[in-house]
Design an enzyme around this catalytic site. Structure first.
Site, PDB file in Angstrom:
ATOM      1  CB  CYS A  75      -2.601   8.889  -3.741  1.00  0.00           C
ATOM      2  SG  CYS A  75      -1.195   9.605  -2.907  1.00  0.00           S
TER       3      CYS A  75
HETATM    4  C1  UDX Z   1      -0.366   6.097  -5.890  1.00  0.00           C
HETATM    5  C2  UDX Z   1       0.246   6.424  -7.271  1.00  0.00           C
HETATM    6  O1  UDX Z   1       0.536   5.208  -7.960  1.00  0.00           O
HETATM    7  C3  UDX Z   1       1.459   7.296  -7.111  1.00  0.00           C
HETATM    8  O2  UDX Z   1       1.972   7.650  -8.387  1.00  0.00           O
HETATM    9  C4  UDX Z   1       1.013   8.559  -6.367  1.00  0.00           C
HETATM   10  O3  UDX Z   1       1.980   9.500  -6.315  1.00  0.00           O
HETATM   11  C5  UDX Z   1       0.511   8.153  -4.987  1.00  0.00           C
HETATM   12  O4  UDX Z   1      -0.608   7.287  -5.182  1.00  0.00           O
HETATM   13  P1  UDX Z   1       0.055   4.387  -3.908  1.00  0.00           P
HETATM   14  O5  UDX Z   1      -1.252   4.880  -3.393  1.00  0.00           O
HETATM   15  O6  UDX Z   1       1.215   4.334  -2.995  1.00  0.00           O
HETATM   16  O7  UDX Z   1       0.531   5.267  -5.172  1.00  0.00           O
HETATM   17  O8  UDX Z   1      -0.174   2.893  -4.448  1.00  0.00           O
HETATM   18  P2  UDX Z   1      -0.507   2.201  -5.837  1.00  0.00           P
HETATM   19  O9  UDX Z   1       0.504   1.148  -6.069  1.00  0.00           O
HETATM   20  O10 UDX Z   1      -0.736   3.164  -6.916  1.00  0.00           O
HETATM   21  O11 UDX Z   1      -1.881   1.462  -5.489  1.00  0.00           O
HETATM   22  C6  UDX Z   1      -3.050   2.180  -5.101  1.00  0.00           C
HETATM   23  C7  UDX Z   1      -4.193   1.216  -4.904  1.00  0.00           C
HETATM   24  O12 UDX Z   1      -4.620   0.680  -6.153  1.00  0.00           O
HETATM   25  C8  UDX Z   1      -3.880   0.003  -4.030  1.00  0.00           C
HETATM   26  O13 UDX Z   1      -4.968  -0.260  -3.155  1.00  0.00           O
HETATM   27  C9  UDX Z   1      -3.714  -1.129  -5.012  1.00  0.00           C
HETATM   28  O14 UDX Z   1      -4.033  -2.385  -4.458  1.00  0.00           O
HETATM   29  C10 UDX Z   1      -4.706  -0.727  -6.090  1.00  0.00           C
HETATM   30  N1  UDX Z   1      -4.363  -1.269  -7.421  1.00  0.00           N
HETATM   31  C11 UDX Z   1      -3.214  -0.905  -8.040  1.00  0.00           C
HETATM   32  C12 UDX Z   1      -5.251  -2.147  -8.048  1.00  0.00           C
HETATM   33  O15 UDX Z   1      -6.320  -2.466  -7.501  1.00  0.00           O
HETATM   34  N2  UDX Z   1      -4.945  -2.599  -9.297  1.00  0.00           N
HETATM   35  C13 UDX Z   1      -3.800  -2.257  -9.947  1.00  0.00           C
HETATM   36  O16 UDX Z   1      -3.593  -2.723 -11.057  1.00  0.00           O
HETATM   37  C14 UDX Z   1      -2.913  -1.379  -9.295  1.00  0.00           C
END
Ligand code: UDX
Length: 421
Positions: A264
């Site tokens: 996403c």
């Molecule tokens: C995301 C959105 O959060 C969600 O609302 C949307 O509908 C789909 O995309 P997702 O991709 O499943 O969800 O995972 P998410 O938990 O958001 O993490 C995305 C990426 O960001 C991961 O690689 C995670 O490791 C990274 N991340 C997340 C960070 O590097 N730091 C953070 O603080 C949070």
């Protein structure tokens, strides 16, 4: 309510299973009969904690079909949950949305009742009005908002916690122009007892993009400050704990490290950048968000090289999935990191509890180990995904570069470098 769900990927399978749990009758529509058979037998077609149980528990409320027309005629509302993968230039490939819209439109032709079509897939602002509705009207010979309803209802589910996110969402966004569709969706979501935000089709589509772009910005911002913290000998985790206490800011999505991957954030930010560019708008913040995100894995390799020349050495990689609790490797940070290691002449040894099969398809020649502790025998170890089990390893005497803040490694490793701390 009788509900059709088109698409058996993340959005479709989770949304359908959760609606079934709420007591609704669900018809799953897909092209892949293997996935449909899994759903029918109460098994999840994707790796998502809790989804198997939900599908099994609600088996009697769930049917499957490959025939969109059949599903549309036998339900009152259809959710489109097909994929919108990125094209090379960053824009979204809408071919699946188009194909499905043609089929729904044809089905509407012989459907005498008022049917509402809901776009749950992430589509750029204007897609429903400029693409989906014209196809539906042409194929059905009917008028939108008079003969059938159309709505936007973006998903905000995080992989790994999708079911909890569905039932305990911060808000439901409903974009609708016709009262009947708005009321129908409101009725559907009312039992969740969460805030429902009602708006126009385009605004709803944009809310999804703006939300993901903001969260991605928050992460890249934290990483930029985190890189500076590292230089200054400051722990960025403590910094953002302190910053996050400001209720205007909030502590979530401030975890610094090697940046965001997944299906996403990278895709949605790039699609928004490409869309803005096509309208003559330069997205300076979003360009930097992607630039910072692309640079974080490079920082990890630079930190490794500070301690060891990876050429002809064995470098271990802990974690391949883009985050824990998923087998999804789309835009996973492990991909650029491993490419850089291979380019530097390293032998790469990897472990992930669930994502190794997916990764093997792209990288068949790595050394895939059967346990995390085997990776620890390498000359140096990179922590790329923060799986819980990595908190139970023995890191004594090891050289560890940590992209995800695993406390045990931080406390035990002989040589330890955090990317932003
Ligand atoms: C995301 C959105 O959060 C969600 O609302 C949307 O509908 C789909 O995309 P997702 O991709 O499943 O969800 O995972 P998410 O938990 O958001 O993490 C995305 C990426 O960001 C991961 O690689 C995670 O490791 C990274 N991340 C997340 C960070 O590097 N730091 C953070 O603080 C949070």
């Amino acid at each position: 309510m009788k509900i059709s769900i088109i698409g058996t990927g993340y959005i479709g399978s989770v949304t359908g299973a959760c609606f079934a749990e709420m007591g609704h009758q669900i018809i799953f529509v897909g092209r892949d009969t293997k996935k449909l058979d899994l759903i029918k037998s109460g098994k999840s077609p994707i790796f998502e904690p809790g989804l198997d149980q939900l599908l099994l528990k609600n088996q009697e409320r769930i049917t499957t079909t490959t025939d969109i027309a059949d599903a549309v005629r036998n339900t009152e509302i259809t959710f489109i949950g097909v994929g919108t993968p990125p094209r090379e230039d960053g824009s979204s490939d809408l071919s699946q949305i188009e194909t499905v819209s043609h089929s729904i439109g044809k089905a509407l032709r012989s459907d005498s009742k008022y049917h509402t079509i809901v776009a749950k897939s992430t589509v750029l602002p204007g897609t429903i009005e400029d693409l989906i509705i014209p196809i539906l009207e042409k194929e059905s010979g009917k008028k939108a908002f008079i003969d059938f309803g159309v709505a936007s209802n973006p998903e905000f589910l995080k992989e790994g916690t999708a079911i909890e996110d569905f039932f305990k969402t911060d808000r439901v966004v409903i974009g609708a122009q016709d009262q009947k569709s708005r009321d129908l969706l409101e009725k559907l979501y009312k039992p969740l007892n969460v805030p429902i935000f009602k708006t126009t089709l385009r605004t709803s589509e944009m809310i999804k993009f703006a939300s993901n772009a903001f969260l991605a910005t928050k992460i890249s911002f934290a990483n930029e400050i985190g890189n500076l913290c590292k230089e200054l000998g400051i722990d960025s985790y403590s910094v953002f704990e302190g910053v996050g206490l400001d209720t205007r800011i909030n502590p979530k999505f401030f975890r610094t490290g090697i940046g965001f991957g997944g299906s996403c954030f990278p895709k949605d930010v790039c699609a928004l950048i490409a869309h803005a560019k096509s309208k003559g708008i330069t997205t300076k913040v979003l360009n930097s968000v992607m630039e910072i995100n692309d640079d974080q894995p490079k920082r990890m390799i630079a930190l490794l090289k500070k301690h060891i020349n990876p050429k002809n050495r064995t470098i271990g990689v802990l974690g391949l999935a883009f985050k824990p609790d998923t087998d999804d490797i789309r835009k996973a940070r492990a991909i650029p990191i491993i490419n850089m290691l291979l380019k530097a002449g390293a032998r790469v040894k990897v472990y992930d509890p669930v994502a190794m099969d997916n990764f093997r398809q792209q990288f068949p020649d790595l050394h895939y180990t059967s346990s995390a502790s085997e990776v620890l025998t390498a000359d140096a170890v990179l922590i790329v995904t923060e799986w819980k089990e990595f908190e139970n390893l023995d890191y004594h005497g090891k050289l560890v570069i940590d992209g995800r803040r695993v406390e045990k490694a931080r406390n035990e490793a002989a040589i330890y470098e955090g990317v932003c701390w």
